[in-house]
Write an enzyme that holds these catalytic residues in place. Structure first.
Site, mmCIF file in Angstrom:
data_model
loop_
_atom_site.group_PDB
_atom_site.id
_atom_site.type_symbol
_atom_site.label_atom_id
_atom_site.label_comp_id
_atom_site.label_asym_id
_atom_site.label_seq_id
_atom_site.Cartn_x
_atom_site.Cartn_y
_atom_site.Cartn_z
ATOM 1 N N CYS A 44 3.684 8.648 0.740
ATOM 2 C CA CYS A 44 4.284 7.806 1.767
ATOM 3 C C CYS A 44 4.446 6.414 1.171
ATOM 4 O O CYS A 44 3.460 5.744 0.876
ATOM 5 C CB CYS A 44 3.301 7.801 2.937
ATOM 6 S SG CYS A 44 3.815 6.741 4.254
ATOM 7 N N CYS A 76 -0.316 6.472 7.022
ATOM 8 C CA CYS A 76 1.110 6.438 6.740
ATOM 9 C C CYS A 76 1.798 5.894 7.998
ATOM 10 O O CYS A 76 1.729 6.482 9.052
ATOM 11 C CB CYS A 76 1.558 7.864 6.445
ATOM 12 S SG CYS A 76 3.243 8.016 5.983
ATOM 13 N N SER A 118 12.616 7.323 14.228
ATOM 14 C CA SER A 118 11.483 6.993 15.092
ATOM 15 C C SER A 118 12.025 6.725 16.484
ATOM 16 O O SER A 118 12.589 5.667 16.738
ATOM 17 C CB SER A 118 10.766 5.749 14.559
ATOM 18 O OG SER A 118 10.220 6.040 13.300
ATOM 19 N N LEU A 119 11.866 7.692 17.361
ATOM 20 C CA LEU A 119 12.463 7.570 18.696
ATOM 21 C C LEU A 119 11.458 6.937 19.673
ATOM 22 O O LEU A 119 11.696 5.873 20.215
ATOM 23 C CB LEU A 119 12.939 8.932 19.177
ATOM 24 C CG LEU A 119 13.970 8.887 20.286
ATOM 25 C CD1 LEU A 119 15.227 8.157 19.858
ATOM 26 C CD2 LEU A 119 14.331 10.290 20.754
ATOM 27 N N ASN A 142 -2.178 6.501 16.806
ATOM 28 C CA ASN A 142 -3.415 6.105 16.140
ATOM 29 C C ASN A 142 -3.712 4.659 16.425
ATOM 30 O O ASN A 142 -2.872 3.795 16.180
ATOM 31 C CB ASN A 142 -3.287 6.331 14.634
ATOM 32 C CG ASN A 142 -3.570 7.758 14.314
ATOM 33 O OD1 ASN A 142 -4.677 8.248 14.557
ATOM 34 N ND2 ASN A 142 -2.563 8.457 13.844
ATOM 35 N N GLU A 162 0.834 -1.192 0.000
ATOM 36 C CA GLU A 162 0.000 0.000 0.000
ATOM 37 C C GLU A 162 0.874 1.250 0.000
ATOM 38 O O GLU A 162 2.002 1.233 0.483
ATOM 39 C CB GLU A 162 -0.897 0.023 1.240
ATOM 40 C CG GLU A 162 -2.040 -0.946 1.151
ATOM 41 C CD GLU A 162 -2.904 -0.931 2.406
ATOM 42 O OE1 GLU A 162 -4.132 -0.894 2.263
ATOM 43 O OE2 GLU A 162 -2.353 -0.956 3.512
ATOM 44 N N SER A 197 12.736 7.336 6.836
ATOM 45 C CA SER A 197 12.427 7.188 8.260
ATOM 46 C C SER A 197 12.947 5.835 8.738
ATOM 47 O O SER A 197 12.734 4.815 8.088
ATOM 48 C CB SER A 197 10.905 7.263 8.448
ATOM 49 O OG SER A 197 10.553 6.991 9.781
ATOM 50 N N CYS A 251 7.953 -3.494 16.238
ATOM 51 C CA CYS A 251 7.618 -2.481 17.244
ATOM 52 C C CYS A 251 6.207 -2.802 17.754
ATOM 53 O O CYS A 251 5.316 -3.111 16.960
ATOM 54 C CB CYS A 251 7.687 -1.085 16.645
ATOM 55 S SG CYS A 251 9.325 -0.725 15.983
ATOM 56 N N CYS A 256 2.921 -1.084 16.245
ATOM 57 C CA CYS A 256 2.839 -0.840 14.799
ATOM 58 C C CYS A 256 2.134 -1.956 14.039
ATOM 59 O O CYS A 256 2.433 -3.136 14.234
ATOM 60 C CB CYS A 256 4.253 -0.651 14.255
ATOM 61 S SG CYS A 256 4.295 -0.445 12.463
ATOM 62 N N CYS A 310 7.380 -6.188 8.042
ATOM 63 C CA CYS A 310 8.558 -5.595 8.697
ATOM 64 C C CYS A 310 9.025 -6.547 9.781
ATOM 65 O O CYS A 310 8.206 -7.132 10.488
ATOM 66 C CB CYS A 310 8.209 -4.234 9.299
ATOM 67 S SG CYS A 310 9.655 -3.457 10.081
#
Ligand code: SAH
Ligand code: SF4
Length: 356
Positions: free
Chosen positions: A114, A342, A223-224, A299, A93, A200, A125, A128, A121
């Site tokens: 994006c 995104c 991404s912290l 989100n 996507e 990113s 995380c 996510c 992945c």
């Protein structure tokens, strides 16, 4: 699988040498690229200034864009997600953040895309959606550039910014990523300036060093999501491998090599990383690296327990940063559907197929 090579994954030099192998002069590469990127030809047969037997030859060995658009019923006007099928049947996507909405809810005259860099992945995380089903494979360079070309074709809009914030960890696919970026950036290619390309990462230290050492002035977002090891480790397994000190050391090195600021992305997750102590620690680190901070209210992802903090908490967190002089933004509610999409891309189409 077609077995044919995608032209949109090759640099000009690579195409020139392939064309020499086909017994044609080198300048034909420029003509082919002009058809692909300027005239946006869909088929080799359209390339009317090329000899006919050469066009046929190209057609048997090459394809232009390896992505097939799929009509996506779940797409709404507000999310503007595009679904593509790859040659091996997988799906990816891509999300467009149109000019009228822009990033961080501000109006903008630029269209941002994006893009995904992997199918799934491996970094897992905890918050996510992309990591939920694990890792399937890296995208080829043409499957990355193809997302921009396909969306430009479907929307008739010119993409001005590219952010690698879709599915996958771009730096875990650094070879194909850098190949795609060369093509996205090239005058003969898609022609988007390096400063309008943002990668990113969840913080792959050796690969950040490599990015620092290559000449293109692409932007880096990190991404912290936690300002101390204790907090970051709870939600990002990668922090065990590359703890915060190692990450900040390599970012400091990156800073010496590049002229633009690093951005920290920091998702605010209720009761996990939203305390004022975290805000203060984050301010300290951001100041010492002269980095910007993008705060993103979390989100919700179906099936995951995490929540976003209330607006008061979000604003208090932001105030700590701004009052200590850190350039920071808090994503507005407005347009959050798109921003959410995104970084929240998931293999739902595959799931749907499996379950029906
Ligand atoms: N793997 C890379 C790029 C893809 S994720 C990375 O981690 O940076 C892009 C961004 O979306 C990351 O900052 C990620 O943490 C964020 N993200 C993931 N899930 C999210 C969610 N549910 N809400 C808000 N942002 C999310
Ligand atoms: Fe992978 Fe990035 Fe999601 Fe982490 S946040 S699982 S690195 S896509």
């Amino acid at each position: 699988m077609t077995g044919r090579t995608a032209i949109t994954g090759l640099t000009k030099e690579e195409l020139e040498s392939k064309i020499l192998e086909l017994g044609q002069p080198k300048y034909r590469a420029g003509q082919v690229l002009d058809w692909v990127y300027s005239k946006r030809a869909k088929r080799f047969s359209e390339m009317s200034n090329l000899p006919e037997d050469f066009r046929t030859n190209l057609d048997t060995q090459y394809i232009i864009n390896p992505l097939t658009p799929v009509k996506d019923d779940r797409s709404t006007d507000t999310t503007r997600k595009y679904l593509y099928q790859l040659n091996d049947g997988r799906y990816i996507e891509t999300v467009i953040i149109p000019a009228s909405i822009g990033q961080q809810g501000k109006r903008s005259d630029r269209n941002t895309l994006c893009v995904s860099s992997q199918v799934g992945c491996a970094y897992g995380c905890k918050f996510c959606a992309s990591g939920l089903d694990g890792f399937t494979r890296n995208l080829e360079a043409a499957e990355i550039t193809g997302q921009i070309l396909a969306v430009e074709e479907e929307t008739m809009k010119k993409i001005n910014n590219v952010v690698f914030m879709g599915m996958g960890e771009p730096l875990a696919n650094i070879r194909n990523l850098m190949q795609a970026i060369k093509i996205i950036n090239a005058e003969w290619g898609i022609g988007i300036g390096a400063r309008h390309i943002t990668v990113s990462t969840s913080g792959l230290v050796p690969q950040i060093k490599k990015i620092a050492e290559q000449p293109l002035q692409i932007r880096l977002a990190v991404s912290l999501h936690g300002a101390t090891d204790e907090v970051r480790e709870k939600i990002m397994p990668i922090n065990k491998k590359y703890p915060i000190r190692d990450l900040f050391d390599v970012l400091d090195y990156y800073r010496t090599k590049k002229s633009q600021k690093i951005t920290f992305e920091y998702i605010l997750i209720k009761d996990i990383n939203d305390s004022l102590e975290q805000a203060e620690q984050l301010s300290k680190e951001a100041r010492s690296l002269n980095a910007k901070v993008n705060l993103i209210p979390y989100n919700k992802v179906d099936g995951l327990k995490w929540e976003r903090p209330n607006e008061r908490t979000q604003k208090d967190f932001l105030n700590v940063l701004t009052s200590s002089g850190v350039q920071s933004t808090l994503r507005k509610e407005k347009g959050h559907d798109i921003e959410a999409a995104c970084g929240q891309l998931r293999l739902r189409k595959e799931k749907q197929e499996v379950s029906t």
